[in-house]
Design a protein around this motif. Structure first.
Motif, PDB file in Angstrom:
ATOM      1  N   ALA A   1       0.819  -1.217   0.000  1.00  0.00           N
ATOM      2  CA  ALA A   1       0.000   0.000   0.000  1.00  0.00           C
ATOM      3  C   ALA A   1       0.852   1.265   0.000  1.00  0.00           C
ATOM      4  CB  ALA A   1      -0.934  -0.015   1.205  1.00  0.00           C
ATOM      5  N   GLY A   2       1.922   1.279   0.761  1.00  0.00           N
ATOM      6  CA  GLY A   2       2.760   2.468   0.828  1.00  0.00           C
ATOM      7  C   GLY A   2       3.620   2.674  -0.396  1.00  0.00           C
ATOM      8  N   ARG A   3       3.627   1.674  -1.286  1.00  0.00           N
ATOM      9  CA  ARG A   3       4.478   1.756  -2.466  1.00  0.00           C
ATOM     10  C   ARG A   3       3.692   1.777  -3.767  1.00  0.00           C
ATOM     11  NH1 ARG A   3       7.978  -3.421  -4.052  1.00  0.00           N
ATOM     12  NH2 ARG A   3       5.865  -4.017  -4.711  1.00  0.00           N
ATOM     13  N   ASP A   4       2.558   1.045  -3.815  1.00  0.00           N
ATOM     14  CA  ASP A   4       1.885   0.843  -5.085  1.00  0.00           C
ATOM     15  C   ASP A   4       0.534   1.536  -5.185  1.00  0.00           C
ATOM     16  OD1 ASP A   4       3.985  -0.871  -5.848  1.00  0.00           O
ATOM     17  OD2 ASP A   4       3.041  -2.568  -4.834  1.00  0.00           O
ATOM     18  N   CYS A   5       0.120   2.288  -4.157  1.00  0.00           N
ATOM     19  CA  CYS A   5      -1.186   2.952  -4.217  1.00  0.00           C
ATOM     20  C   CYS A   5      -1.144   4.103  -5.223  1.00  0.00           C
ATOM     21  CB  CYS A   5      -1.570   3.504  -2.841  1.00  0.00           C
ATOM     22  SG  CYS A   5      -2.280   2.248  -1.762  1.00  0.00           S
ATOM     23  N   VAL A   6      -2.255   4.285  -5.906  1.00  0.00           N
ATOM     24  CA  VAL A   6      -2.403   5.425  -6.824  1.00  0.00           C
ATOM     25  C   VAL A   6      -2.726   6.671  -5.997  1.00  0.00           C
ATOM     26  CG1 VAL A   6      -3.702   6.357  -8.769  1.00  0.00           C
ATOM     27  CG2 VAL A   6      -3.198   3.889  -8.654  1.00  0.00           C
ATOM     28  N   PRO A   7      -1.968   7.682  -6.126  1.00  0.00           N
ATOM     29  CA  PRO A   7      -2.230   8.892  -5.325  1.00  0.00           C
ATOM     30  C   PRO A   7      -3.618   9.454  -5.602  1.00  0.00           C
ATOM     31  CG  PRO A   7      -0.058   8.989  -6.338  1.00  0.00           C
ATOM     32  CD  PRO A   7      -0.763   7.835  -6.952  1.00  0.00           C
ATOM     33  N   GLY A   8      -4.284   9.860  -4.516  1.00  0.00           N
ATOM     34  CA  GLY A   8      -5.599  10.476  -4.633  1.00  0.00           C
ATOM     35  C   GLY A   8      -6.741   9.497  -4.694  1.00  0.00           C
ATOM     36  N   MET A   9      -6.473   8.196  -4.766  1.00  0.00           N
ATOM     37  CA  MET A   9      -7.547   7.193  -4.845  1.00  0.00           C
ATOM     38  C   MET A   9      -8.132   6.964  -3.466  1.00  0.00           C
ATOM     39  SD  MET A   9      -7.320   3.324  -6.341  1.00  0.00           S
ATOM     40  CE  MET A   9      -8.351   3.169  -7.750  1.00  0.00           C
ATOM     41  N   ALA A  10      -9.428   6.848  -3.400  1.00  0.00           N
ATOM     42  CA  ALA A  10     -10.092   6.594  -2.125  1.00  0.00           C
ATOM     43  C   ALA A  10      -9.601   5.273  -1.536  1.00  0.00           C
ATOM     44  CB  ALA A  10     -11.604   6.555  -2.318  1.00  0.00           C
ATOM     45  N   ILE A  11      -9.539   5.273  -0.196  1.00  0.00           N
ATOM     46  CA  ILE A  11      -9.024   4.072   0.492  1.00  0.00           C
ATOM     47  C   ILE A  11      -9.902   2.864   0.199  1.00  0.00           C
ATOM     48  CG2 ILE A  11      -8.572   3.041   2.746  1.00  0.00           C
ATOM     49  CD1 ILE A  11      -7.769   5.780   3.756  1.00  0.00           C
ATOM     50  N   VAL A  12     -11.215   3.071   0.233  1.00  0.00           N
ATOM     51  CA  VAL A  12     -12.133   1.945   0.010  1.00  0.00           C
ATOM     52  C   VAL A  12     -11.943   1.369  -1.379  1.00  0.00           C
ATOM     53  CG1 VAL A  12     -14.547   1.250  -0.123  1.00  0.00           C
ATOM     54  CG2 VAL A  12     -13.800   2.858   1.647  1.00  0.00           C
ATOM     55  N   ASP A  13     -11.875   2.260  -2.379  1.00  0.00           N
ATOM     56  CA  ASP A  13     -11.703   1.782  -3.747  1.00  0.00           C
ATOM     57  C   ASP A  13     -10.347   1.113  -3.930  1.00  0.00           C
ATOM     58  OD1 ASP A  13     -14.167   2.828  -4.281  1.00  0.00           O
ATOM     59  OD2 ASP A  13     -13.389   4.739  -5.050  1.00  0.00           O
ATOM     60  N   SER A  14      -9.331   1.705  -3.303  1.00  0.00           N
ATOM     61  CA  SER A  14      -7.996   1.131  -3.429  1.00  0.00           C
ATOM     62  C   SER A  14      -7.933  -0.281  -2.845  1.00  0.00           C
ATOM     63  CB  SER A  14      -6.970   2.039  -2.737  1.00  0.00           C
ATOM     64  OG  SER A  14      -5.683   1.437  -2.768  1.00  0.00           O
TER      65      SER A  14
END
Length: 641
Positions: free
Chosen positions: A471-484
């Motif tokens: 999560a700290g490396r591959d998350c898309v910036p600005g994406m909602a946590i639930v959707d992510s």
């Protein structure tokens, strides 16, 4: 040649008145030639004389009489190899007897008188001739007048029947019946009993009488009243002449009886005994009787068509005991007779032979046998050893599999990748989604962060080729946590849930360590909460996602009690991969795991990064297999829906 006997030695004197009739020489010669013809025949042959038969033939006027010669037997010569013929002569007239309608019939060795008269009384000579010689024998026929006022023959054969049981009378005309059967001649047999000085016909099936095969009369439940005379009459047709012959029987009723013996042991079949051992078998015979039965019981064995009767000499290797008898009254009165067959030391020649126990009596000769065979090889020891070895091998295999299951499975996967489906076309982006405590939340530490961003990628991604979502490396910036969370878990084949003893604790739990809160609203880390809920739902309810629990430090029972119930259930069901066990030799997670250099670096973990360590083998065992078999296109399409 033998000359004439006294019957023809002297010619009778010629009366003086007849001298004129024989005045010529020719007449005298004819007279002497006639006398010479009478004297010729069997007496002039040098035949071996077997003289008069001991058995006589008895008859009465008007009945049939049958005379048999005993010359045509192997005791005299080889009748099957040497041709012969038989001629019958009247000893009184010295003339040959031939077939005469209504009077006599000659059938080889048998001479029939079809209508006997008192003049037929006398001796008859049978001469058997072969190419090399001849034999002669006399047979006596006695013709007697019946006793006036009595039924049946003047001579009667005595037969004994037993009171209280079913018994039989046998007709003495069995030789006549046998001869008629050889001629294929039909006949009828009738029984009579003697009552009121007359012959009363016995009706088959009435008054307790019934006709049986072999010319026997059956009497049901013999009583004293059955003590009387009986006559059996045989009627038949021979050479166009109807004739009959009868025999009479005087029946005696005996209160003491002995029925047919019953051989109870041996019961037949096969008996096995080891070679060299001592063998014994009981012969047990029961005789239903009243009084002492006349029954002989003995053992015998048949060897090469010779019957060998066992002796009662104990010095012999094979012997029988003396006959033992004992009486019984209930349930059936009778006598038990026993003999024991003993073989002191079994040899090869004693096997594959029928040993027979026979009971010999006037009522019958029943017998029973058993076949002696060597015992089969004792397979209990080798079978036991085989089963024991199989059991040991099975236990060892189970232990080896239990201890080295991970290594065996990993080796199999490495050698037979073709058996596993290639996951590249299944629509998933990641091999595993890594769920861990986020910074500034309960359960987060520098050790956890180092394990997540350094150790896992170093081994699973670089060494093993897996692709992880962090999560700290591959998350898309600005994406909602639930959707992510939802999208990336959907795109992952596994979910790694990393936890320590404090991951699922609140601050109040950490301070008191006594309270338990299974409610989801008490966790301050919303992402961790969503990850856990989604993982438990897909794993426990849907079964669409496999969750791998990674335990970073040892959890005590008290600490485990504070875990959410879903995590505790999953941990109990499938277990967890324990990172702290990988470091057991170097020390515990929080103590011996750190070196002075690690403490100087702010608690940075220094762990082994070899994929062949126990921990990483278990991780690889639970991770998806990268096979080489292509996935079915229809299945890949469904996975992408």
């Amino acid at each position: 040649m033998i000359g004439c006997t006294d019957h023809c030695a002297t010619a009778p004197p010629v009366p003086r008145e007849a001298m004129g009739r024989w005045s010529t020489l020719g007449g005298s010669l004819l007279f002497f030639l006639g006398l010479s013809g009478i004297c010729t025949g069997f007496e002039q042959e040098n035949c071996t004389n077997y003289r008069l038969q001991f058995d006589r033939v008895y008859s009465v006027p008007g009945e049939v009489a049958m005379l048999n010669t005993t010359l045509a037997s192997y005791d005299v010569f080889n009748i099957s190899a040497v041709p012969y013929n038989i001629t019958w002569y009247d000893s009184k007239t010295r003339q040959e007897i031939s077939n005469e309608t209504g009077r006599t019939a000659v059938r080889g060795e048998t001479l029939w008188f079809l209508n006997t008269t008192l003049d037929d009384d006398g001796e008859y000579v049978s001469v058997l001739r072969t190419r090399s010689g001849c034999y002669r024998q006399n047979t006596r026929l006695i013709v007697e007048l019946p006793v006036p006022g009595e039924c049946g023959r003047p001579r009667k054969a005595g037969q004994q029947i037993t009171k209280g049981v079913t018994d039989y009378l046998g007709c003495p005309l069995k030789e006549y019946i046998s001869k008629l059967n050889s001629y294929n001649t039909t006949y009828s047999l009738m029984w009579y009993n003697h009552k009121y000085n007359g012959c009363v016909p016995i009706v088959d099936g009435s008054d307790g009488y019934s006709y049986e095969d072999n010319a026997r009369l059956k009497i049901d439940k013999v009583e004293t009243t059955n003590k009387q005379s009986y006559t059996c009459t045989l009627t038949f047709t021979l050479d166009g002449t109807v004739g009959s012959v009868s025999e009479s029987i005087e029946a005696w009723v005996n209160a003491k009886y002995s029925l047919t013996p019953q051989v109870r042991q041996p019961a037949g079949g096969i008996i096995k005994a080891p070679i060299g051992s001592t063998f014994s078998q009981l012969c047990q015979v029961f005789v239903p009787c009243v009084g002492k039965p006349l029954v002989n019981v003995f053992w015998f064995v048949q060897r090469d068509l010779n019957m060998e009767i066992m002796k009662t000499n104990p010095s012999e290797r094979v012997y029988t005991s003396e006959k033992l008898t004992r009486s019984q009254t209930v349930p059936v009165e009778g006598v038990w007779i026993e003999r024991v067959l003993t073989i002191s030391k079994l040899q090869e020649k004693d096997y594959n032979i029928n040993y027979t126990c026979k009971a010999s009596s006037a009522r019958g000769n029943p017998q029973s046998y058993f076949t002696l065979l060597p015992t089969d090889p004792d397979m209990r020891l080798p079978i036991g050893m085989i089963l024991g070895n199989v059991a040991v091998l099975f236990i060892v295999s189970v232990i080896i599999y239990y201890l080295f299951k991970v290594d065996i499975v990993l080796c199999f996967r490495r050698m037979f990748l073709v058996f596993y489906t290639n996951t590249d076309s299944d629509g998933k982006l990641y091999d595993a989604y890594v769920a861990y405590s986020q910074p500034n939340t309960e359960g987060f530490s520098n050790e956890v962060e180092a394990f997540v961003f350094h150790t896992l990628p170093e081994v699973l991604e670089k060494a093993c080729g897996y692709k992880l979502f962090l999560a700290g490396r591959d998350c898309v910036p600005g994406m909602a946590i639930v959707d992510s969370v939802e999208e990336n878990i959907q795109a992952s084949r596994r979910l790694l849930l990393l936890y320590t003893a404090s991951t699922f604790m609140r601050k109040s739990d950490r301070s008191s360590n006594t309270s338990f809160d299974g409610g989801e609203e008490n966790y301050p880390d919303s992402r961790q909460q969503l990850e856990r809920l989604a993982a438990m739902h897909r794993s426990l309810l849907e079964g669409s996602l496999k969750v791998i629990l990674v335990e970073l430090e040892e959890i005590t029972p008290a600490q485990l009690a504070l875990f959410p119930e879903s995590v505790r259930h999953l941990r109990k069901k499938q277990g967890a991969v324990c990172w702290w066990k990988n470091q057991s030799r170097a020390g515990r997670w929080r103590t011996c795991m750190r070196t002075k250099e690690d403490e100087e670096k702010g608690g940075q973990l220094s762990q082994t990064l070899s994929p062949s360590s126990r921990f990483w083998k278990e991780m690889r065992y639970r991770m998806p297999v990268k096979g080489k078999r292509a996935m079915c296109p229809e299945k890949a399409t469904l996975l992408n829906v």
